[in-house]
Write an enzyme that holds these catalytic residues in place. Sequence first.
Site, PDB file in Angstrom:
ATOM      1  NE  ARG A 127      33.239  35.765 103.045  1.00 22.11           N
ATOM      2  CZ  ARG A 127      33.751  36.373 101.933  1.00 22.11           C
ATOM      3  NH1 ARG A 127      33.326  36.146 100.620  1.00 22.11           N
ATOM      4  NH2 ARG A 127      34.385  37.412 101.933  1.00 22.11           N
TER       5      ARG A 127
ATOM      6  CD  GLU B 246      40.739  44.250  94.918  1.00 21.57           C
ATOM      7  OE1 GLU B 246      40.422  43.547  95.933  1.00 21.57           O
ATOM      8  OE2 GLU B 246      41.826  44.237  94.720  1.00 21.57           O
TER       9      GLU B 246
ATOM     10  CE  LYS C 125      36.199  40.138  93.885  1.00 24.02           C
ATOM     11  NZ  LYS C 125      36.036  41.429  93.963  1.00 24.02           N
TER      12      LYS C 125
HETATM   13  P1  ATP Z   1      35.907  37.619  96.953  1.00 18.00           P
HETATM   14  O1  ATP Z   1      36.407  36.957  98.028  1.00 18.00           O
HETATM   15  O2  ATP Z   1      34.705  36.720  96.272  1.00 18.00           O
HETATM   16  O3  ATP Z   1      37.169  37.734  95.966  1.00 18.00           O
HETATM   17  P2  ATP Z   1      35.980  40.058  98.019  1.00 18.00           P
HETATM   18  O4  ATP Z   1      35.562  39.944  99.472  1.00 18.00           O
HETATM   19  O5  ATP Z   1      37.588  40.142  97.638  1.00 18.00           O
HETATM   20  O6  ATP Z   1      35.098  38.676  97.279  1.00 18.00           O
HETATM   21  P3  ATP Z   1      35.204  42.649  97.231  1.00 18.00           P
HETATM   22  O7  ATP Z   1      34.973  43.393  95.853  1.00 18.00           O
HETATM   23  O8  ATP Z   1      36.369  43.195  98.242  1.00 18.00           O
HETATM   24  O9  ATP Z   1      35.212  41.176  97.136  1.00 18.00           O
HETATM   25  O10 ATP Z   1      33.974  42.705  98.146  1.00 18.00           O
HETATM   26  C1  ATP Z   1      33.001  43.717  98.018  1.00 18.00           C
HETATM   27  C2  ATP Z   1      32.106  43.753  99.216  1.00 18.00           C
HETATM   28  O11 ATP Z   1      31.129  42.681  99.093  1.00 18.00           O
HETATM   29  C3  ATP Z   1      32.893  43.710 100.346  1.00 18.00           C
HETATM   30  O12 ATP Z   1      31.916  44.727 101.313  1.00 18.00           O
HETATM   31  C4  ATP Z   1      32.341  42.297 100.901  1.00 18.00           C
HETATM   32  O13 ATP Z   1      32.548  42.108 102.193  1.00 18.00           O
HETATM   33  C5  ATP Z   1      31.257  41.795 100.372  1.00 18.00           C
HETATM   34  N1  ATP Z   1      31.153  40.404  99.830  1.00 18.00           N
HETATM   35  C6  ATP Z   1      32.030  39.671  99.178  1.00 18.00           C
HETATM   36  N2  ATP Z   1      31.760  38.450  99.218  1.00 18.00           N
HETATM   37  C7  ATP Z   1      30.674  38.274  99.885  1.00 18.00           C
HETATM   38  C8  ATP Z   1      30.022  37.107 100.175  1.00 18.00           C
HETATM   39  N3  ATP Z   1      29.947  35.949  99.845  1.00 18.00           N
HETATM   40  N4  ATP Z   1      28.550  37.509 101.141  1.00 18.00           N
HETATM   41  C9  ATP Z   1      28.480  38.702 101.536  1.00 18.00           C
HETATM   42  N5  ATP Z   1      29.038  39.853 101.286  1.00 18.00           N
HETATM   43  C10 ATP Z   1      30.387  39.779 100.439  1.00 18.00           C
HETATM   44 MG    MG Z   2      38.085  41.978  98.969  1.00 13.92          MG
END
Ligand code: ATP
Ligand code: MG
Length: 571
Positions: free
Chosen positions: A278, A35, A288
């Site tokens: 994760r 995102e 984020k």
């Molecule tokens: P955050 O929780 O840090 O705000 P998010 O999951 O909302 O992150 P996205 O931009 O939606 O962020 O994530 C993009 C991709 O990265 C998704 O497929 C998500 O599952 C993966 N991802 C995000 N954080 C992790 C992590 N700590 N370990 C592995 N994969 C991750």
């Molecule tokens: Mg997300």
Amino acid sequence: MNESDTSRHFLRQWIEKDVAEGKTGGKVVTRFPPEPNGYIHIGHAKAVCLDFGMAEIFGGECHLRLDDTNPAKESDEYAENIKKDIKWLGFNWSGEGDGSEKGFYNASNMFDKMYEIAENLIMAGQAYCCNLGQEEWKVYRGVPERPGSPSPSRDTSPERNLKIFREMRDGKYADGEWCLRAKIDMASPNIHFRDPVIYRIRHVEHYHLGDKWCIYPMYDFAHPIEDALEGVTHSMCTLEFEVHRPLYDWVVDRLDEMGMLPVRNGVKIRTEQREFARLNITYTVMSKRLLLQLVTEGHVSGWDDPRMPTVCGMRRRGYTPGAIREFCERVGVTKVESESDPALLEWCVREELNQTALRRMAVIDPVKVVVDNWEGPARDVELPNNPLDESAGQRKIPFGGEIWIDRADFMEVPEKKFFRMAPGQEVRLRGACIFKCTGFVKDATGKVVEIHGTWDTDSWGGNAADGRKVKGTIHWVDFASGVPAEFRLYDKLFTEKDPLKDGPSEFLKYMNGESLKTVKGFVEPLLSTASPGERFQFERTGYFIADEKDFTPEAPVFNRTVILKDSYKPA
Ligand code: ATP
Ligand code: MG
């Protein structure tokens, strides 16, 4: 590392099986769907390595899809930097793309399609408009142990639902007044299956589409549509989405009924989702939202502050793409949540830089040394650029009888086993000569400000003509030609293993007040011609990188990437 240990993980086996069964139509397609509401961090890097890595292994393609279906916090700045960071990590998106760029998709470009699908669902009696308020909504939805209650609007006719849905789209209602729900199963033990919301009203400008829409699809509806219509075969995401998987499959089933699933080489492509744990790292935060808070409240200098776990922060710190990829590989892919030690990442960085970084001399806490019997002009010392890589060649450094050394390399009264500089003791000045300290000068506060001594004029190059041994060798910078430089020394951003242990509103109290120390010293003359972003091993001091933003030849700035040695050993 043995490939079969870590990289033949359960997701790879899953894909392998599908390929063998001919389910992919000859091409494995994955996607990385960030995102654009922030910069990507080390956790995302793990997903990047997995998504792009699997496509690479199976000779398929990985799409970069900006999941920009939630308009409030998205921006082009984030979008551009996500692209930059993925490329820097060494990956490239491929595949058709949605028009703007090969392999690149904006989920928002599918809004028309999603809207059409929603109308189809309404007409098929599989979705309805609902106007329960937030509180009522919770009551109706109920708890997993007991069936929920149907919304009073559950059995509205398709025609009336279509009318309301179009009015929602046309802006007739305020945020939250109505929503569109999938008609699935109010008795399901899986709460996500109890007629989930698939469209909601949000009167917010979208960063690309402006005010074209005031209704936006929910993630659980949008994501399977994006995957399916792009022809993704294997959709990997983090464990928290496991309970959403039945809903994902439900949406894909509906697309199948609508005849919308793509066909590749005669095979209907039906996307599937699987989940992995994760990546969590101790002594930092990764959400984020919290990283943004650190930035906006000025606790760090920006998203690319070298203490941040962001990809751009790690780049500025001096970490290499190879080391980050190696780290993700070593952490592995599992279904069990765990926490990784940042020392493993540092170990990976050190392993690579030891092989590749050019050696230089820098003095970060300088004290002046005068060689009293030095005569004549400066002479050149010749040293290898990298003793592990002969092709890196040699460099020349002037030595003029006055030098800087690090304060820690001198002791007024040497401790036992202190073989460096001390009165009456001989020490080798790296590559130059053997030097014997004869005295020192202190200022009024008792601080040593100048050290004196003599060199053995038969020891040019560093070895005694009579073959006597000198135990200590120290680094130095020539006084006349050395260049003043700034060094930024980093430590962990938080003092607690889990900064969130008291909840997200309390994490700031665990910030490490000593996480950044800026000191001034001197570097050998060659370093003023370094390029921003160039990495070095400062002999005996650590690995450093010329700061990509603040380095200039007149005022060089170096960030310490990692200290030279650590007791940490990977398991
Ligand atoms: P955050 O929780 O840090 O705000 P998010 O999951 O909302 O992150 P996205 O931009 O939606 O962020 O994530 C993009 C991709 O990265 C998704 O497929 C998500 O599952 C993966 N991802 C995000 N954080 C992790 C992590 N700590 N370990 C592995 N994969 C991750
Ligand atoms: Mg997300």
